[in-house]
Design a protein around this motif. Structure first.
Motif, short mmCIF file in Angstrom:
data_model
loop_
_atom_site.label_atom_id
_atom_site.label_comp_id
_atom_site.label_asym_id
_atom_site.label_seq_id
_atom_site.Cartn_x
_atom_site.Cartn_y
_atom_site.Cartn_z
N PHE A 35 12.14 4.55 11.38
CA PHE A 35 10.76 4.96 11.61
C PHE A 35 10.19 5.32 10.25
CE2 PHE A 35 13.44 8.66 11.98
CZ PHE A 35 12.79 9.62 11.23
N PRO A 36 8.88 5.38 10.10
CA PRO A 36 8.31 5.76 8.80
C PRO A 36 8.77 7.15 8.40
CG PRO A 36 6.62 4.83 10.23
CD PRO A 36 7.84 5.03 11.08
N ARG A 37 9.52 7.26 7.31
CA ARG A 37 10.12 8.54 6.93
C ARG A 37 9.09 9.61 6.58
NH1 ARG A 37 14.19 6.35 9.44
NH2 ARG A 37 15.89 5.54 8.16
N VAL A 38 7.90 9.18 6.17
CA VAL A 38 6.87 10.14 5.79
C VAL A 38 6.45 11.01 6.97
CG1 VAL A 38 4.86 8.69 6.26
CG2 VAL A 38 4.77 10.37 4.41
N THR A 45 0.84 -1.19 0.00
CA THR A 45 0.00 0.00 0.00
C THR A 45 0.88 1.24 0.00
OG1 THR A 45 -0.11 0.02 2.42
CG2 THR A 45 -1.84 -1.18 1.24
N LEU A 46 0.28 2.36 -0.37
CA LEU A 46 1.03 3.62 -0.36
C LEU A 46 1.35 4.06 1.05
CD1 LEU A 46 -0.88 5.62 -3.11
CD2 LEU A 46 1.33 4.48 -3.31
N VAL A 47 0.47 3.77 1.99
CA VAL A 47 0.66 4.18 3.38
C VAL A 47 0.40 2.98 4.28
CG1 VAL A 47 -0.09 5.73 5.22
CG2 VAL A 47 -0.12 6.52 2.84
N GLU A 48 1.34 2.69 5.16
CA GLU A 48 1.16 1.65 6.17
C GLU A 48 0.50 2.29 7.38
OE1 GLU A 48 1.63 -1.48 6.01
OE2 GLU A 48 2.77 -1.72 4.15
N TRP A 49 -0.83 2.27 7.39
CA TRP A 49 -1.56 2.98 8.45
C TRP A 49 -1.27 2.41 9.82
CZ3 TRP A 49 -3.21 7.44 6.94
CH2 TRP A 49 -3.62 7.63 5.62
N GLY A 50 -1.14 1.08 9.93
CA GLY A 50 -0.85 0.48 11.22
C GLY A 50 0.50 0.92 11.76
N GLU A 51 1.48 1.03 10.87
CA GLU A 51 2.80 1.48 11.27
C GLU A 51 2.79 2.95 11.69
OE1 GLU A 51 7.07 0.30 9.51
OE2 GLU A 51 5.96 1.68 8.23
N LEU A 74 1.23 19.12 1.69
CA LEU A 74 1.85 17.81 1.86
C LEU A 74 2.11 17.14 0.53
CD1 LEU A 74 2.82 15.56 3.75
CD2 LEU A 74 0.47 14.70 3.80
N SER A 75 1.16 17.25 -0.42
CA SER A 75 1.33 16.59 -1.71
C SER A 75 2.54 17.15 -2.46
CB SER A 75 0.06 16.77 -2.55
OG SER A 75 -0.16 18.14 -2.86
N VAL A 76 2.76 18.46 -2.36
CA VAL A 76 3.93 19.07 -3.01
C VAL A 76 5.21 18.72 -2.23
CG1 VAL A 76 5.01 21.25 -3.69
CG2 VAL A 76 2.55 20.93 -3.99
N ALA A 77 5.12 18.76 -0.89
CA ALA A 77 6.29 18.51 -0.06
C ALA A 77 6.81 17.08 -0.20
CB ALA A 77 5.96 18.81 1.40
N LEU A 78 5.93 16.11 -0.41
CA LEU A 78 6.39 14.73 -0.57
C LEU A 78 7.31 14.60 -1.77
CD1 LEU A 78 3.10 12.76 0.19
CD2 LEU A 78 5.18 12.80 1.59
N TRP A 79 6.93 15.22 -2.88
CA TRP A 79 7.77 15.19 -4.07
C TRP A 79 9.10 15.91 -3.83
CZ3 TRP A 79 6.93 12.45 -8.45
CH2 TRP A 79 5.64 11.98 -8.69
N LEU A 80 9.02 17.13 -3.32
CA LEU A 80 10.22 17.96 -3.19
C LEU A 80 11.17 17.44 -2.12
CD1 LEU A 80 8.73 21.55 -3.60
CD2 LEU A 80 9.90 20.15 -5.30
N SER A 81 10.64 16.92 -1.01
CA SER A 81 11.52 16.41 0.04
C SER A 81 12.30 15.19 -0.43
CB SER A 81 10.71 16.08 1.30
OG SER A 81 9.73 15.10 1.03
N ALA A 82 11.62 14.30 -1.17
CA ALA A 82 12.31 13.12 -1.70
C ALA A 82 13.33 13.51 -2.76
CB ALA A 82 11.29 12.14 -2.28
N PHE A 100 7.62 8.82 -2.89
CA PHE A 100 8.29 8.85 -1.59
C PHE A 100 8.55 7.44 -1.08
CE2 PHE A 100 8.85 9.49 2.91
CZ PHE A 100 9.43 10.75 3.02
N ARG A 101 7.55 6.57 -1.24
CA ARG A 101 7.68 5.18 -0.80
C ARG A 101 8.79 4.47 -1.55
NH1 ARG A 101 5.04 2.27 3.42
NH2 ARG A 101 5.05 0.07 2.89
N ARG A 102 8.90 4.74 -2.83
CA ARG A 102 9.94 4.07 -3.64
C ARG A 102 11.34 4.58 -3.30
NH1 ARG A 102 12.03 4.89 -8.88
NH2 ARG A 102 10.65 6.66 -9.24
#
Length: 279
Positions: A121-124, A20-26, A175-183, A268-270
């Protein structure tokens, strides 16, 4: 008599395949870390500053004064019956949040180099904490906006009930823009140098100093590809009473944010497996 030697056991640890794109449990397991990182970002932002949280107001307030002089008086832009200072400040509140959140979140992974290389830890969580921390600035600036609205006699309609959803929309946009730019910033450090220029151009490409109605009707769906068009138009509609409801450009912006968010999470996940090596 020598006993039989037990066979050695070798354990191989492999990374899990992302389903999945997000591991909600984690993420839920690390919710305390998200809280502390957000609180730390809030404290660091105003640490050793003479004016403290007043910067959350001064930045959009001074920009509003400049816009009121040059766009409101000299250029004579018609804000549609709303006093221009209120018209501009209602847009600068979400815009300032977006600009600061994207800037802080885009540099967050690089700034956390010592942590990323030592602890898992989850980097996101890192860019998300930077985006959440900026909501404090929105709350402070919103108090000033309410005061301005009362001073100018601008009263909201029932549309103000949509304001919490619009704040969430602004946060998801950042957040959507920051995920791209931070990675990207982890791999290509050019991002931190080009980001101020991108934000500056983005400001004038968004309806902050002028209304979206200045854009020809036929071009508004294309104009809505800028996600901040939907954010700014939504805030003005919810707060300024007589402002028309957002049109097709708003829904185009919503669709763009959803696509950016899903694509950003996937990218970001990749890339996060290589963050510790590249940072």
């Amino acid at each position: 008599m020598t006993g039989a030697t037990s066979p050695s056991v070798v354990t191989v640890i492999r990374p899990r395949r992302a389903r999945t794109l997000v591991e909600w449990g984690e993420l839920w397991a690390y919710r305390d870390l998200l809280y502390f990182l957000t609180w730390r970002d809030i404290k660091v932002r105003y640490k050793q500053t003479a004016l403290g949280a007043a910067w959350a107001v001064l930045q959009p307030l001074l920009t509003m004064v400049v816009f009121s002089i040059f766009f409101g008086r000299l250029a004579g832009i018609d804000p549609g019956g709303v006093p221009y200072p209120v018209f501009a400040f209602a847009a600068l509140v979400p815009w300032t949040y977006f600009a600061n959140a994207v800037t802080q979140a885009s540099n967050s992974l690089v700034q956390q180099e010592s942590v990323l290389t030592k602890v898992y830890f989850p980097r996101v969580i890192v860019p998300t904490a930077a985006v959440l921390a900026g909501l404090v600035d929105v709350s402070i600036a919103f108090v000033v906006l309410v005061g301005m609205m009362l001073a100018y006699g601008v009263l909201p309609t029932a549309a103000v009930l949509a304001l919490p959803l619009l704040v969430l929309f602004a946060a998801l946009t950042a957040l959507s823009v920051a995920l791209w730019l931070s990675a990207l910033n982890v791999r290509y450090r050019d991002v931190r140098y080009t980001l101020p220029f991108i934000v500056q151009v983005w400001l004038f490409a968004s309806p902050v100093a002028y209304p979206s109605s200045l854009v020809p009707e036929a071009w508004r769906p294309v104009y809505g590809l800028n996600p901040m068009v939907g954010v700014v138009d939504g805030f003005r509609w919810a707060l300024l009473g007589d402002v028309p409801a957002p049109g097709v450009s708003f829904w185009v912006s919503v669709a763009v944010v959803l696509l950016l968010l899903v694509g950003g999470l996937a990218y970001f996940r990749r890339m996060e497996r290589s963050f510790a090596d590249a940072v």
